[in-house]
Design an enzyme around this catalytic site. Structure first.
Site, PDB file in Angstrom:
ATOM      1  N   GLU A 112       0.834  -1.204   0.000  1.00 26.72           N
ATOM      2  CA  GLU A 112       0.000   0.000   0.000  1.00 26.72           C
ATOM      3  C   GLU A 112       0.869   1.255   0.000  1.00 26.72           C
ATOM      4  O   GLU A 112       0.558   2.236  -0.683  1.00 26.72           O
ATOM      5  CB  GLU A 112      -0.926  -0.016   1.214  1.00 26.72           C
ATOM      6  CG  GLU A 112      -1.981  -1.107   1.139  1.00 26.72           C
ATOM      7  CD  GLU A 112      -2.901  -1.104   2.345  1.00 26.72           C
ATOM      8  OE1 GLU A 112      -4.090  -0.795   2.172  1.00 26.72           O
ATOM      9  OE2 GLU A 112      -2.425  -1.415   3.456  1.00 26.72           O
ATOM     10  N   GLU A 132      -4.041 -10.259   3.601  1.00 29.75           N
ATOM     11  CA  GLU A 132      -5.064  -9.860   4.573  1.00 29.75           C
ATOM     12  C   GLU A 132      -6.150 -10.917   4.755  1.00 29.75           C
ATOM     13  O   GLU A 132      -6.647 -11.122   5.872  1.00 29.75           O
ATOM     14  CB  GLU A 132      -5.689  -8.524   4.150  1.00 29.75           C
ATOM     15  CG  GLU A 132      -4.834  -7.291   4.453  1.00 29.75           C
ATOM     16  CD  GLU A 132      -3.685  -7.096   3.471  1.00 29.75           C
ATOM     17  OE1 GLU A 132      -2.895  -6.157   3.687  1.00 29.75           O
ATOM     18  OE2 GLU A 132      -3.567  -7.874   2.495  1.00 29.75           O
TER      19      GLU A 132
END
Length: 260
Positions: A112, A132
Site C-alpha cells: 500500500e 489480509e
C-alpha cells in the site's frame, strides 16, 4: 529507538532519501513508524524536488505491525486507517514526485505504501503479497483504491483471497512496479531516476502527479478539457519558455533510442 532513527532522512542534493529502519521487524509499520514517516514526507516536500522511500535490512516493508493492530477497538481501527490514508495521500498528492526502491517483502501495508509512490523500482529479490484474507483482516492503507487501480480488481482479489505471492518480474507485468533491476540495485537506480525528475520544471512535475490521476477519474470529454487548461498553464511558465527555447536553439539534449 527515536523517531529520527526508526525512519532515517537524508538530503542527497535535490533528492530526499527516506529509509524505513526497523529491520528486525522487516520494517513493519508501527504507530511510531507511521508518525515518523509522516514527518519525513512533510520535510521532503519543503526542501527536496523529488524523494525516494526505501527499507533497511532484507525487506522493504512486511506491512502492518499486527501486534499493535490486534488490540484495537473498531473505532480505533477506523482512526488508524484514516491516519495511514493521510500520510499516503501526502506522498501521492503532494508537491514532489516520490519513488520507491523495493526489495524483499513488499507485503500488505508495504505494498500500500509503495502504491502511493509515483514510480516503483523492484530488485530481483522483491515479492509482492496481500495476505489480509489469511489474517482475517482487510486492507486499510488505501490498497483497495491504489493497488486495485494498478493491477486490476481481479488480480487484487486473487492475491487477497489466496495469499498468492508475486515475483518482481510478474509484478512488472501487473503494473505493481515499473522497473526491475538486479539484486541490491533498486535504491541507487531509484535515486538516479529521482535526480532526473528533480531536473524537470517544477510546474511540469506538479501537473503530472496531480492532473493524470484526476483525468483517469473523468469522462473522456472532461479529461480532454482539463488537459487543455493544464497544458496551457504549464507552457506559460518562465521555465517552460527557457526550456523550449533551448530545444529550438538545439542546445538541449536530444532523445535517443534506449539501446544507445
Amino acid at each position: 529507538m527515536s523517531d529520527s532513527e526508526i525512519v532515517r532522512y537524508e538530503l542527497d542534493g535535490e533528492v530526499a532519501v527516506i529509509t524505513l529502519n526497523r529491520p528486525e521487524k522487516r520494517n513493519a509499520v508501527s504507530d511510531r513508524l507511521i508518525r515518523a514517516l509522516a514527518d519525513a514526507v512533510t520535510r521532503a516536500q519543503t526542501e527536496a524536488k523529488a524523494a525516494v522511500i526505501c527499507g533497511a535490512g532484507k525487506h522493504f516493508c512486511a506491512g502492518l505491525d499486527l501486534g499493535e493492530h490486534v488490540k484495537r477497538t473498531p473505532i480505533e481501527g477506523v482512526h488508524h486507517s484514516r491516519g495511514w490514508h493521510a500520510v499516503f495521500e501526502t506522498i501521492e498528492a503532494g508537491r514532489i514526485p516520490f519513488f520507491s526502491a523495493l526489495h524483499g517483502a513488499v507485503v500488505g501495508g508495504g505494498l500500500e505504501l509503495a502504491a502511493a509512490t509515483h514510480i516503483r523500482v523492484a530488485d530481483a529479490t522483491t515479492f509482492f503479497a496481500l495476505p489480509e484474507g489469511t489474517r482475517g483482516i482487510f486492507v486499510g492503507g488505501g490498497g483497495s483504491v491504489r493497488v486495485g487501480r494498478l493491477t486490476g480488481v481481479a488480480r487484487m482479489t486473487d492475491m487477497m483471497l489466496t495469499g498468492r505471492t508475486v515475483s518482481a518480474e510478474q509484478g512488472e507485468q501487473w503494473n505493481l512496479c515499473q522497473y526491475v533491476v538486479g539484486a541490491g540495485e533498486a535504491k541507487s537506480f531509484a535515486i538516479d531516476l529521482a535526480r532526473k525528475a528533480a531536473q524537470n520544471a517544477e510546474m511540469s512535475n506538479y501537473a503530472i502527479i496531480h492532473a493524470l490521476p484526476r483525468v483517469e477519474d473523468m469522462s473522456r470529454a472532461d479529461g480532454l478539457f482539463l488537459e487543455s487548461f493544464v497544458a496551457s498553464m504549464a507552457a506559460s511558465s518562465p521555465e517552460a519558455e527557457e526550456r523550449l527555447n533551448a530545444f529550438l536553439d538545439k542546445t538541449a539534449a536530444r532523445l535517443s533510442h534506449p539501446s544507445t
